[in-house]
Scaffold this active site. Sequence first.
Site, PDB file in Angstrom:
ATOM      1  N   SER A  60       1.152  -1.726   5.308  1.00 49.91           N
ATOM      2  CA  SER A  60       0.564  -0.740   6.003  1.00 49.91           C
ATOM      3  C   SER A  60       0.547  -1.401   7.374  1.00 49.91           C
ATOM      4  CB  SER A  60      -0.371  -0.436   4.830  1.00 49.91           C
ATOM      5  OG  SER A  60      -0.371   0.235   3.586  1.00 49.91           O
TER       6      SER A  60
HETATM    7  N1  SAH Z   1      -1.399  -1.817   0.736  1.00 45.65           N
HETATM    8  C1  SAH Z   1      -0.022  -1.926   0.440  1.00 45.65           C
HETATM    9  C2  SAH Z   1       1.068  -0.459   0.717  1.00 45.65           C
HETATM   10  C3  SAH Z   1       2.552  -0.457   0.154  1.00 45.65           C
HETATM   11  S1  SAH Z   1       3.466   0.760   0.762  1.00 45.65           S
HETATM   12  C4  SAH Z   1       0.826  -2.764   1.894  1.00 45.65           C
HETATM   13  O1  SAH Z   1      -0.002  -3.210   2.696  1.00 45.65           O
HETATM   14  O2  SAH Z   1       2.056  -3.528   1.168  1.00 45.65           O
HETATM   15  C5  SAH Z   1       3.067   1.302  -0.806  1.00 45.65           C
HETATM   16  C6  SAH Z   1       3.525   1.131  -2.320  1.00 45.65           C
HETATM   17  O3  SAH Z   1       3.036   2.187  -3.333  1.00 45.65           O
HETATM   18  C7  SAH Z   1       5.153   0.522  -2.441  1.00 45.65           C
HETATM   19  O4  SAH Z   1       4.838  -0.772  -2.778  1.00 45.65           O
HETATM   20  C8  SAH Z   1       5.742   1.869  -3.635  1.00 45.65           C
HETATM   21  O5  SAH Z   1       6.368   0.869  -4.677  1.00 45.65           O
HETATM   22  C9  SAH Z   1       4.002   1.853  -4.391  1.00 45.65           C
HETATM   23  N2  SAH Z   1       4.212   2.675  -5.446  1.00 45.65           N
HETATM   24  C10 SAH Z   1       4.674   4.449  -4.868  1.00 45.65           C
HETATM   25  N3  SAH Z   1       4.338   5.046  -5.968  1.00 45.65           N
HETATM   26  C11 SAH Z   1       3.799   4.145  -7.211  1.00 45.65           C
HETATM   27  C12 SAH Z   1       3.206   4.324  -8.316  1.00 45.65           C
HETATM   28  N4  SAH Z   1       3.672   6.159  -8.953  1.00 45.65           N
HETATM   29  N5  SAH Z   1       2.757   3.527  -8.847  1.00 45.65           N
HETATM   30  C13 SAH Z   1       2.596   2.492  -8.828  1.00 45.65           C
HETATM   31  N6  SAH Z   1       3.048   2.184  -7.018  1.00 45.65           N
HETATM   32  C14 SAH Z   1       3.327   3.161  -7.006  1.00 45.65           C
END
Ligand code: SAH
Length: 218
Positions: A60
């Site tokens: 993010s």
């Molecule tokens: N805060 C993280 C954001 C990553 S993007 C960062 O800065 O790296 C969002 C993440 O949510 C992704 O890795 C995606 O695989 C995960 N995600 C999406 N749906 C999900 C779910 N139902 N349960 C767990 N993780 C999920």
Amino acid sequence: MISPRTRGRMVLRLRAAGIRDERVLDVMNQVPRHHFVAQALAGRAYELVSLPIGYGQTISQPWTVARMMEAILENNPIPRRILEIGTGSAYQTALLAELGAEVFTVERIGPLHHHADKVLSRLGYSQVHLLHGDGSGGWPEQGPYDAIVITAAVPCALAPLYRQLRAGGRLVMPVEDRGKQHLQVSHWDGHEALISHLGDCFFVPLLAGTVSLASGEC
Ligand code: SAH
């Protein structure tokens, strides 16, 4: 490009962009974001942009991460237990742990979960508990939490998650409505949620189920 001075410049830009909570600025100054992206992207780690982390996901944008943490902390002590749904790169996980919270984090994509586990151990974050699974239902066994952060866009407030919050707890998440996303914070008093909007944002969507690819990208 990856020195503490570069990180300090990112913090100055966050301050100029309206981030005020010194506790947030302090942890953004401590956590080395370049360790949470591929080496080829490390030189861009302190720009205020999201970056690809593989599997169609992104780390993010630092401003958004900072704003989400401010929303949790506003007029509040540091939450003791925080649930994060969407570990991704684990950058935000590390920031929440650096604040002093015990962090519970769920990721649906197996290789991202395993990579996050490795990076967090290497950097010495021992107060983090990781789960490979679908986090749409939270992680009820470990609740209640003082705060829940969802780091992928949801179509509406996930009502069952309130039951995993302590009275007085907060839920922060990107909400998607008619193709547009905004950041939303809900203050849960044990019966009702008082909702405020924090501005526009852009996140990958929250998806159901899990992915357990052994290797490679999808
Ligand atoms: N805060 C993280 C954001 C990553 S993007 C960062 O800065 O790296 C969002 C993440 O949510 C992704 O890795 C995606 O695989 C995960 N995600 C999406 N749906 C999900 C779910 N139902 N349960 C767990 N993780 C999920």
